[in-house]
Design a protein around this motif. Structure first.
Motif, PDB file in Angstrom:
ATOM      1  N   PRO A   1      15.145   2.705 124.225  1.00  0.00           N
ATOM      2  CA  PRO A   1      16.551   2.337 124.469  1.00  0.00           C
ATOM      3  C   PRO A   1      16.749   0.830 124.391  1.00  0.00           C
ATOM      4  O   PRO A   1      15.926   0.049 124.870  1.00  0.00           O
ATOM      5  N   SER A   2      17.854   0.426 123.794  1.00  0.00           N
ATOM      6  CA  SER A   2      18.183  -0.994 123.708  1.00  0.00           C
ATOM      7  C   SER A   2      18.984  -1.412 124.934  1.00  0.00           C
ATOM      8  O   SER A   2      19.440  -0.572 125.714  1.00  0.00           O
ATOM      9  N   GLN A   3      19.143  -2.711 125.096  1.00  0.00           N
ATOM     10  CA  GLN A   3      19.881  -3.241 126.238  1.00  0.00           C
ATOM     11  C   GLN A   3      21.284  -2.631 126.308  1.00  0.00           C
ATOM     12  O   GLN A   3      22.038  -2.673 125.346  1.00  0.00           O
ATOM     13  N   GLY A   4      21.605  -2.022 127.450  1.00  0.00           N
ATOM     14  CA  GLY A   4      22.943  -1.465 127.661  1.00  0.00           C
ATOM     15  C   GLY A   4      23.175  -0.098 127.042  1.00  0.00           C
ATOM     16  O   GLY A   4      24.271   0.462 127.169  1.00  0.00           O
ATOM     17  N   GLN A   5      22.168   0.467 126.375  1.00  0.00           N
ATOM     18  CA  GLN A   5      22.354   1.777 125.746  1.00  0.00           C
ATOM     19  C   GLN A   5      22.560   2.867 126.796  1.00  0.00           C
ATOM     20  O   GLN A   5      21.988   2.816 127.883  1.00  0.00           O
ATOM     21  N   VAL A   6      23.398   3.833 126.470  1.00  0.00           N
ATOM     22  CA  VAL A   6      23.695   4.939 127.379  1.00  0.00           C
ATOM     23  C   VAL A   6      23.085   6.221 126.817  1.00  0.00           C
ATOM     24  O   VAL A   6      23.360   6.601 125.676  1.00  0.00           O
ATOM     25  N   LEU A   7      22.244   6.869 127.602  1.00  0.00           N
ATOM     26  CA  LEU A   7      21.591   8.112 127.192  1.00  0.00           C
ATOM     27  C   LEU A   7      22.181   9.286 127.960  1.00  0.00           C
ATOM     28  O   LEU A   7      22.643   9.132 129.096  1.00  0.00           O
ATOM     29  N   LYS A   8      22.129  10.466 127.345  1.00  0.00           N
ATOM     30  CA  LYS A   8      22.599  11.688 127.993  1.00  0.00           C
ATOM     31  C   LYS A   8      21.423  12.433 128.600  1.00  0.00           C
ATOM     32  O   LYS A   8      20.454  12.742 127.913  1.00  0.00           O
ATOM     33  N   ALA A   9      21.503  12.697 129.898  1.00  0.00           N
ATOM     34  CA  ALA A   9      20.430  13.415 130.593  1.00  0.00           C
ATOM     35  C   ALA A   9      20.267  14.807 130.013  1.00  0.00           C
ATOM     36  O   ALA A   9      21.248  15.507 129.760  1.00  0.00           O
TER      37      ALA A   9
END
Length: 207
Positions: free
Chosen positions: A42-50
């Motif tokens: 993941p990059s800085q500030g990236q949002v992932l879905k659980a």
């Protein structure tokens, strides 16, 4: 005349000894060397879905330390950890220097024997991961199962390479429950239909 409580001094001595032993056995985060270089996908500030998105973690030995430094390493555990911003006013995620009491890293990504090569792992985020901001940290353990070194995907102040995981909404769960209920209702209805038809046919035969 003052009366001395029998055994009181011994009890105090025993309690102090236990406390000293416990203190000596506790590992502090500040005492660990950062001998792991760890990077994450993941990059800085990236949002992932659980429950959907993946995190690839790669780690290697920090060559600024002498090779003999890792001679006691037997296992490594990679963990998903709360970033400081996610720990404010949340005592159940509290940062403590004592690793026995620290609540920073509560989610295991992988645990495996220590190795100098093939140190890469891809992990699918779990559906029950709470929505907040995270970092990734790896601990090296000795043969006694004690932490002896670490590495993390951020700097010492934990201000870079932070990413967010957003928990799955309840919609999927509700849909799954509704689908299960409809399936059960359909099955019961089908059996009920066959039962009524069989009973009707039997009634006609008796006439």
């Amino acid at each position: 005349m003052e009366m001395e409580l029998p055994g009181f001094s011994f009890i105090v001595f025993l309690l102090l000894s236990c406390f000293a032993t416990s203190s000596q056995g506790a590992i502090s985060f500040s005492s660990l060397q950062r001998t792991r270089i760890l990077t994450t996908s993941p990059s800085q500030g990236q949002v992932l879905k659980a429950g959907e998105d993946k995190i690839t973690v790669t780690w290697s030995y920090n060559t600024t330390y002498q090779q003999a430094t890792d001679s006691s390493y037997k296992r490594i555990k990679v963990k998903l950890c709360y970033a400081p911003i996610s720990q404010v006013d949340r005592v159940w995620r509290k940062i403590l220097d004592s690793l026995e009491k620290d609540k920073t890293c509560q989610f295991k990504i992988v645990a495996k024997p220590y190795s100098l090569s093939n140190n890469c792992f891809t992990w699918t985020t779990e559906r029950d991961i709470p929505t907040t901001t995270y970092i990734v940290r790896a601990y090296s353990y000795n043969s006694a199962g004690k932490e002896v070194a670490f590495g993390q995907s951020t700097d010492a102040h934990k201000t870079i390479n932070l990413f967010e995981i957003r928990a799955t909404s309840g919609c999927h769960t509700i849909i799954d429950i509704a689908a299960a209920c409809l399936s059960a209702f359909s099955t019961v209805s089908l059996f009920g239909f066959f039962y009524l038809e069989k009973r009707k046919a039997k009634s006609i035969q008796q006439k």
